[in-house]
Design an enzyme around this catalytic site. Structure first.
Site, PDB file in Angstrom:
ATOM      1  CB  SER A 559     -10.835   0.400 -10.070  1.00 43.07           C
ATOM      2  OG  SER A 559     -10.591  -0.308 -10.824  1.00 43.07           O
ATOM      3  CE  LYS A 560      -6.116   4.912 -14.687  1.00 41.19           C
ATOM      4  NZ  LYS A 560      -6.197   4.312 -16.034  1.00 41.19           N
ATOM      5  CB  ALA A 561      -3.673   1.290  -9.008  1.00 42.55           C
ATOM      6  CG  ASP A 619      -2.796   4.215 -16.937  1.00 45.67           C
ATOM      7  OD1 ASP A 619      -2.071   4.536 -18.101  1.00 45.67           O
ATOM      8  OD2 ASP A 619      -3.648   4.798 -16.522  1.00 45.67           O
TER       9      ASP A 619
END
Length: 906
Positions: A559-561, A619
């Protein structure tokens, strides 16, 4: 000279003009013995006469102004404004009156402690005057270099005869000099003691009046705020403070006032946690103006909330322009909108407060959110027709706003907690809207946008639109809504979209249980922001997909935001403030959509039909303070495993930057690649490296440390580039100087040029030449290996990959080990290999050390208490580092073995 003499003497005595004209040369009559003969003497006499005349006029004016001023200014003005300032105000008003000018004054002065005071005086007291003054306030006051001066106090006064408004705006924190709060606040303490023992009804709770707690609260306040506050109002404001303390919320209280026996006046008290005071004041003044209230008096104070920041306290005495229009419902609406204002995007505020007040807050938020959501989808269809600005302008055009409003109503009805539309009702009403749009609207751009907005309603599973204290608008989307016709790529498992003040955020995941970081993107210009907006979803998708590939060693999927934040026009302090706010709003919106509480069950309609769990990690540009806030907020919101919601916690976690976990894995791949691809033994042979990502960055900074630790002088780092510029030296940049930058968290532009070799250079990215050198360093410099350890996605793509090659077609580096996500596109990778034989270790392998660490950290958080984890932290960290190095080495050896087996075709 004669003419001058004649004119000046006539100023002294007009009746002597005839006598004067007869004096002098040419046979004229004799000069009187008392008349001045020299020009300089005449000037002195004239000046004296003018001064005398003006003084008489000024005295006459002052004699009129002073009693008027004393009688017309409200009593609070004389209690709260120092005498020296009052005298300045009288002198300024007198000067303007004496000159027959409009009463329009801006004064600047300083308090004895050095704080800056701006005084604005304007004629009249008409509604909207305070709002206009606030808009006229400057944003960036600095003192002593880069020390930012915040707005910390406001005092607003209206003349009793409504002839003028006089407002003071104080910038700078009050000096933290010790004082006895029991003395300064004696009146308040006495009032609170009396309230506790009195049987008279009072809405202030007992705990607010309790002496010990009240004294502790007073210690957070300035002496001036305590001494000039009415005791009851002070306690009311403390009550509001406690409501928002340790949160990001807003509390509002409204009650009738009977100041000077005047009816139809109200006190509006507002407490706003962690807002720039000037913004809070402007929002509140704007809403009061739009609700047709006139502000007669106002006070602003800022109270510390400890580690959570500050709380801005506003108190305004207001009166409706039309008293008959005020009822309980209108007051409740005003309070709700003041509470929402902190989190509304400026575009939304302009739309609902200025352009179309009839829209209302919810509709306005939905429309602006849908416009943001449309941009990355529709720009793929036609980037010019569907630019960010054109989408918003079209959807909110007066010809189409009624249709946009109807779609917003469809969305609201679909998720209305007390009677949501069924699937059949939604389809029926959607079809009616589609037919109306297709028959009424000839403009294809407008019709395509509106029809896509209807599709967004259909593909939304959950929203927090009806939650009372939400920070942003959040949608849990069916991923199909983001697909453009003709696209052929894997569909994610789920998408969360959040739209808030100055930001839009996506969270994309490829499995139900997935792991990946949240990054902040802060473009420096409006043009770059629009470009990033068009690519935001694709960037988030690409990062999540890469994460899915790199998560092969752990149970979770990828996943990533990506949180895109508008920081245009902000100072460095303002930028940081907005970034921290955006992190909080984005993550709290995710919690709105996943936690199960009494509020979510009552106010959140769910068409997904299953419980969801989302995990985050840090991140780019996420800082430890963000992580701590997110964990605390998750616990407060009822997330079942708050310590697992966010990884890399400072205490009960493994901080990626502190332990260099991503770089530890990256360096294993680099080591194996140097040996296998280039025949270089880095422990014995000299080799050269060029890098993107600065010494202050996580991956790049730690990779510099590891290279020097493992290989010493064998490693020559010939170039490093980051946002600030680049440093280059064909003999290798000085290791000690690089480590100094790393340890002090400094960017590469701070490299000491005296440590460069004869051909070394530092380029600063503060000019066109420096920016150009920084941007193409990774192409220009020759090195054995290029390690992108920072930088924007798709920096090397199908359109520019040839810049990485030398004129003879050979690569500037025969080896690339991707420490940064998506730095090279898939098409560019293939071309670099086919045309120049460049060996590339993909990000999904080289960059996986961080997510492996996060997974083990979260497993430990689920098994151990915070204290147990902390007590065993060093052993846990060492075992995790050993594990990730081992996994990286196994995979690296496997990849190059497979490369040899298949002659490099993979």
């Amino acid at each position: 000279g004669q003419q001058i003499r004649t004119n000046y003497s006539s100023l002294i005595d007009p009746g002597s003009a005839s006598a004067t004209s007869k004096s002098g040369a040419g046979g004229q009559g004799p000069r009187a013995p008392w008349q001045a003969e020299e020009n300089i003497d005449i000037q002195k006499v004239t000046q004296t006469a003018i001064i005398h005349e003006l003084t008489k006029q000024q005295i006459a004016t002052i004699e009129q102004v002073v009693p008027w001023f004393l009688n017309t200014m409200p009593p609070a003005y004389f209690r709260q404004v120092p005498e020296s300032f009052r005298l300045d105000h009288i002198k300024a008003v007198s000067a303007v009156r004496d000159a027959n000018m409009d009463l329009y004054l801006n004064l600047q002065s300083h308090l004895p402690d050095g704080r800056l005071v701006l005084t604005f005086i304007r004629p009249g007291t008409q509604p909207g005057l305070l709002l206009q003054m606030v808009k006229d306030l400057p944003w960036n006051h600095f003192q002593g270099g880069d020390e930012y001066l915040p707005l910390t106090r406001v005092q607003v006064f209206s003349a009793l005869d409504e002839s003028m408004s006089l407002n003071l705006f104080v910038y700078g924190d009050e000096p933290n000099e010790p004082f006895d709060v029991t003395v300064a606040g004696a009146r308040i303490l006495d009032y609170a003691d009396a309230a506790l023992t009195s049987d008279a009804p009072d809405e202030i709770p007992e705990d607010i009046c309790e002496r010990e707690g009240l004294i502790e609260y007073m210690k957070k306040c300035s002496e001036n705020y305590i001494t000039r506050s009415d005791p009851r109002r002070y306690l009311q404001q403390r009550m509001l403070f406690e409501r928002v303390s340790r949160t990001e919320g807003t509390a509002v209280h409204v009650e009738p006032s009977h100041v000077d026996d005047v009816t139809d006046h109200y006190w509006v008290d507002v407490a706003v946690a962690n807002s720039l005071p000037q913004v809070a004041l402007e929002h509140t003044a704007r809403l009061l103006f739009l609700h047709n209230f006139d502000v007669f008096r106002s006070h602003l104070d800022v109270v510390s909330d400890g580690e959570n920041g500050n709380v801005t306290l506003l108190r305004m005495l207001v009166a409706p322009v039309d008293p008959s229009a005020v009822d309980d419902a209108s007051m409740e609406l005003l309070k709700r909108e003041i509470k929402r204002a902190k989190w509304l995007d400026p575009l939304t505020m302009d739309l609902i407060f200025d352009k179309y007040p009839w829209l209302g807050v919810k509709r306005g938020e939905i429309i602006t959110a849908f416009c943001s959501l449309l941009h990355p989808v529709m720009s793929k269809v036609n980037s010019l027709a569907f630019s960010k600005g054109n989408i918003f302008d079209t959807v909110t055009d007066e010809k189409y706003i009624a249709y946009s409003s109807a779609i917003a109503d469809l969305f609201l009805n679909r998720f209305y907690p007390k009677g949501a539309l069924s699937d059949d009702e939604l389809e029926e009403q959607s079809e009616q809207l589609r037919r109306t749009i297709e028959s009424d609207i000839e403009d294809t751009v407008a019709s395509e946008l509106l029809l896509k907005m209807i599709e967004i309603v259909k593909y939304t599973y959950r929203t927090n639109i009806f939650m009372t204290d939400r920070y942003a608008l959040g949608l849990r989307l069916d991923p199909r809504v983001m697909i453009v016709e003709g696209e052929d790529k894997e569909l994610p498992y789920g998408i969360v979209f959040a739209h808030g003040r100055r930001f839009n955020g996506y969270h994309v995941r490829f499995r139900d249980i997935a792991r990946g970081g949240m990054r902040l993107v802060t473009p420096q210009s409006p043009e770059q922001f629009a470009l990033e907006s068009a690519h935001q979803y694709d960037e988030c998708y690409g990062l999540a997909f890469a994460q899915q590939l790199k998560n092969k060693d752990i149970p979770e999927g990828g996943s990533k935001a990506v949180n895109l934040i508008n920081v245009n026009g902000l100072s460095s302090a303002g930028k940081n403030f907005v970034m921290r706010k955006s992190v909080k709003a984005f993550t709290d919106t995710i919690l709105d959509l996943v936690v199960e509480t009494d509020e979510t069950r009552a106010r959140r309609i769910d068409y997904l039909g299953k419980k969801e769990t989302i995990y985050l990690g840090p991140d780019e540009q996420v800082i430890p303070d963000d992580i701590e806030w997110i964990i605390k907020r998750a616990a407060r919101r009822g997330y079942e495993t708050p310590n697992a919601f966010m990884s890399s916690k400072p205490r009960a976690g493994i901080n990626h930057k502190e332990y260099g976990v991503t770089s530890e894995g990256l360096n294993v791949y680099l080591d194996v690649a140097l040996r296998k691809a280039l025949g270089i033994d880095p422990t014995k042979d000299s080799f050269t490296i060029k890098m993107t990502g600065g010494p202050d960055g996580d991956v790049a900074g730690n990779e510099i440390k590891i290279l020097i630790r493992e290989y010493g002088d064998n490693c020559k780092i010939v170039g490093v580039a980051d946002h600030s510029g680049c440093a280059e030296d064909p003999d290798g940049l000085d290791h000690d100087e690089l480590l100094r930058l790393v340890h002090n968290n400094l960017c590469i532009s701070q490299f000491d040029e005296s440590k460069l070799g004869s051909e070394g250079v530092v380029h600063q990215a503060d000019n066109d030449a420096g920016i150009k050198a920084r941007n193409n360093m990774h192409n220009r410099l020759e090195a054995d290996a290029f390690v992108p350890a920072g930088g924007r996605p798709n920096t090397i793509d199908i359109h520019n990959y040839q810049h990485f090659l030398k004129p003879d077609g050979a690569p500037s580096s025969p080896l690339i080990v991707e420490g940064a996500n998506l730095f090279v596109t898939a098409e560019a990778r293939q071309k670099l290999y086919e045309e120049a034989g460049v060996v590339i270790v993909k990000d999904s392998s080289a960059n996986k050390g961080g997510v492996i660490t996060s997974s083990y950290e979260i497993i430990a958080a689920m098994l151990l208490s915070e204290d147990e984890f902390y007590d065993n932290k060093e052993a846990i960290v060492q075992e995790v580092l050993d594990k990730l190095r081992s996994l990286a080495h196994m995979e690296a050896e496997l990849l190059f073995r497979e490369k040899d087996n298949y002659q490099g075709r993979h």
